[in-house]
Design a protein around this motif. Structure first.
Motif, PDB file in Angstrom:
ATOM      1  N   ALA A 197      -2.850  31.767   6.810  1.00 47.21           N
ATOM      2  CA  ALA A 197      -2.790  30.371   6.664  1.00 47.21           C
ATOM      3  C   ALA A 197      -2.608  29.506   7.905  1.00 47.21           C
ATOM      4  O   ALA A 197      -1.728  29.591   8.578  1.00 47.21           O
ATOM      5  CB  ALA A 197      -1.880  29.799   5.565  1.00 47.21           C
TER       6      ALA A 197
ATOM      7  N   ALA B 212      -4.064  24.781  -1.750  1.00 47.91           N
ATOM      8  CA  ALA B 212      -5.073  24.817  -0.684  1.00 47.91           C
ATOM      9  C   ALA B 212      -5.701  23.468  -0.866  1.00 47.91           C
ATOM     10  O   ALA B 212      -6.037  23.060   0.595  1.00 47.91           O
ATOM     11  CB  ALA B 212      -6.046  25.965  -0.963  1.00 47.91           C
TER      12      ALA B 212
ATOM     13  N   LEU C 294     -11.019  26.958  -4.251  1.00 47.09           N
ATOM     14  CA  LEU C 294      -9.625  26.684  -3.711  1.00 47.09           C
ATOM     15  C   LEU C 294      -8.583  26.562  -4.880  1.00 47.09           C
ATOM     16  O   LEU C 294      -9.109  26.407  -6.157  1.00 47.09           O
ATOM     17  CB  LEU C 294      -9.617  25.304  -2.899  1.00 47.09           C
ATOM     18  CG  LEU C 294     -10.630  24.971  -1.731  1.00 47.09           C
ATOM     19  CD1 LEU C 294     -10.213  23.731  -1.367  1.00 47.09           C
ATOM     20  CD2 LEU C 294     -10.296  26.029  -0.717  1.00 47.09           C
TER      21      LEU C 294
ATOM     22  N   LEU D  75      -7.125  31.066   2.792  1.00 46.59           N
ATOM     23  CA  LEU D  75      -8.465  30.697   1.984  1.00 46.59           C
ATOM     24  C   LEU D  75      -9.335  31.994   2.230  1.00 46.59           C
ATOM     25  O   LEU D  75      -9.349  32.788   3.035  1.00 46.59           O
ATOM     26  CB  LEU D  75      -9.444  29.504   2.473  1.00 46.59           C
ATOM     27  CG  LEU D  75      -8.539  28.352   2.614  1.00 46.59           C
ATOM     28  CD1 LEU D  75      -9.769  27.498   2.725  1.00 46.59           C
ATOM     29  CD2 LEU D  75      -8.069  27.874   1.085  1.00 46.59           C
TER      30      LEU D  75
END
Length: 445
Positions: free
Chosen positions: A129, A266, A262, A107
């Motif tokens: 991630a 995600a 997002l 993110l």
């Protein structure tokens, strides 16, 4: 210079940069980086550069800012749904990587916007991630139980409407009655205002229906999305479907500010983190974790088509347990898609529910093909509707045929009916397709 050599070269600068100091270097390095990278890569200075993972194609050129793309809104000519003059940024990345998509990207940390990514890479560990938690056992809802039992499920989609008392929603749901296993409610479909998907799903649950709440990334940041995921579970909503969402330029408030904090991959990972990890993205623990069935969507016919299975694989790896697809009218093309999906083993890890639409005229068919990315309606279907004495009846007959063809494709676990203005036709179509009773709801081997 290869990415590995570039990282190695930057690491050699760490002692010098530490000696000079971050504060002194930030402004001149950010200025130089902005000037060079914008010219070469269309850089947006997010401060968290992914160029080494994306073949030197900047994902932030995407109008939705997708870190894990492409979305389903790629036009048939490869341009963006929000800007017909712009080639899809993620189609370009996929080409640069020789037909592969990069690993799931972390993110964005929006605090880094406008700052030097070079300096961050020299001094800070590169974010990755986070690992996802293992699956947690929880009580299964009706839709999940039927899919896992091998039933050929039928879901249908309705819009929540604009009635503040939910009357429009419940009127639509009443037309579906016992004919479907679950009812999807859209979340600001086409970026138009409507009753919230969470409220709509809760009303459906209260009325005795199995609800599937759609949730888009367009309008909420990661805080609001996590709040709503938790709230949905508290209201007894057992199924959530995670989407990126249509751009605001398509809707009734084109002047609104899109969020897209997002992307769909995600958001799926976030839903899994709350459910199986029992924590928010911040790491803060939940008192009681949710127990929903996590879904996603896929657009098999949006270019680049080979990348679609790769992106679905990313969603499955992030936690998606079922997927509902865009309209399927081109059975041979969808058969190829399913062959690719089976070759990747995804049909064993994710329940695939194929989209079936009710097209009531040749004019509607042409409009869908021209205006909705990823909708492919063969010319023969258009001619069939054009020549029909009763196009509505012909559209229903076509839906019955499509359901039969889809049921024979290995790996298809059900159909998702998107009839919208023709919900009254669902009973007849399901009956004609032989799916009116539970004994008939078995997958064809």
């Amino acid at each position: 210079m290869t990415p590995a050599r570039w990282h190695q070269a930057l690491s050699l600068l760490r002692p010098l940069v530490s000696l000079i100091g971050r504060r002194r270097l930030e402004q001149p390095l950010a200025w130089a980086e902005r000037a060079l990278k914008r010219r070469l890569f269309g850089c947006r200075m997010c401060g968290q550069c992914a160029l080494d993972a994306t073949g030197m194609g900047c994902p932030m050129r995407c109008p939705k800012g997708l870190r894990n793309g492409p979305c389903g809104g790629v036009r048939s000519n490869g341009t963006c749904e929000l800007d017909a003059s712009m080639a899809c940024a993620w189609k370009d990345i996929w080409s640069r990587l020789d037909g592969e998509l990069p690993p799931r990207q972390p993110l964005l940390d929006h605090r880094r916007a406008g700052r030097s990514a070079w300096l961050a890479e020299i001094l800070d560990p590169k974010p990755a991630a986070p690992d996802l938690p293992p699956d947690r056992a929880f009580a299964k809802g009706r839709l999940q139980a039927r899919l896992e039992a091998g039933d050929f499920v039928v879901t249908a989609e309705i819009g929540p409407g604009t009635a503040a008392d939910g009357s429009a929603l419940l009127a639509q749901a009443g037309k579906l009655g016992p004919w479907v296993d679950a009812i999807n409610v859209t979340d600001g479909s086409a970026a138009h205002c409507a009753l919230s998907s969470m409220a709509a799903a809760a009303l459906l649950r209260r009325a005795g229906h199995d609800a599937v709440m759609q949730m888009t990334c367009r309008d909420r940041n990661r805080i609001a999305l996590q709040n709503d995921l938790l709230g949905a579970a508290a209201l007894g909503i057992e199924n959530v479907v995670c989407l990126t969402g249509d751009g605001v330029l398509n809707g009734d408030h084109p002047e609104a500010k899109p969020v897209f904090d997002l992307d769909a991959v995600a958001l799926v990972a976030t839903a899994k983190t709350l459910r199986d990890g029992g924590r928010f993205l911040s790491g803060r623990a939940l008192t009681v974790p949710p127990g929903y069935f996590i879904g996603a969507v896929d657009n098999p016919f949006a270019p680049p088509e080979p990348a679609r299975v790769q992106r679905l694989a990313a969603k499955v790896a992030a936690g998606a347990q079922f997927v509902q697809t865009q309209y399927v009218f081109d059975i041979p093309a969808f058969t190829l898609y399913m062959e690719r999906l089976r070759a990747a083993g995804l049909h064993r890890r994710c329940h695939v529910i194929a989209g079936v639409g009710m097209v009531a005229s040749a004019r509607t068919a042409r409009w869908l093909t021209a205006k909705v990315p990823g909708v492919r309606i063969p010319d023969g279907v258009v001619r069939r509707l054009e020549q029909a004495a009763d196009p509505v009846a012909e559209g229903a007959a076509l839906a019955v045929e499509l359901i039969g063809a889809l049921r024979r494709i290995d790996g298809v676990a059900g159909v998702h009916l998107m009839f919208h203005h023709h919900l009254e036709m669902i009973e007849g179509v399901i009956t004609a397709a032989g799916l009116a009773g539970p004994r008939q709801r078995r997958r064809v081997a």
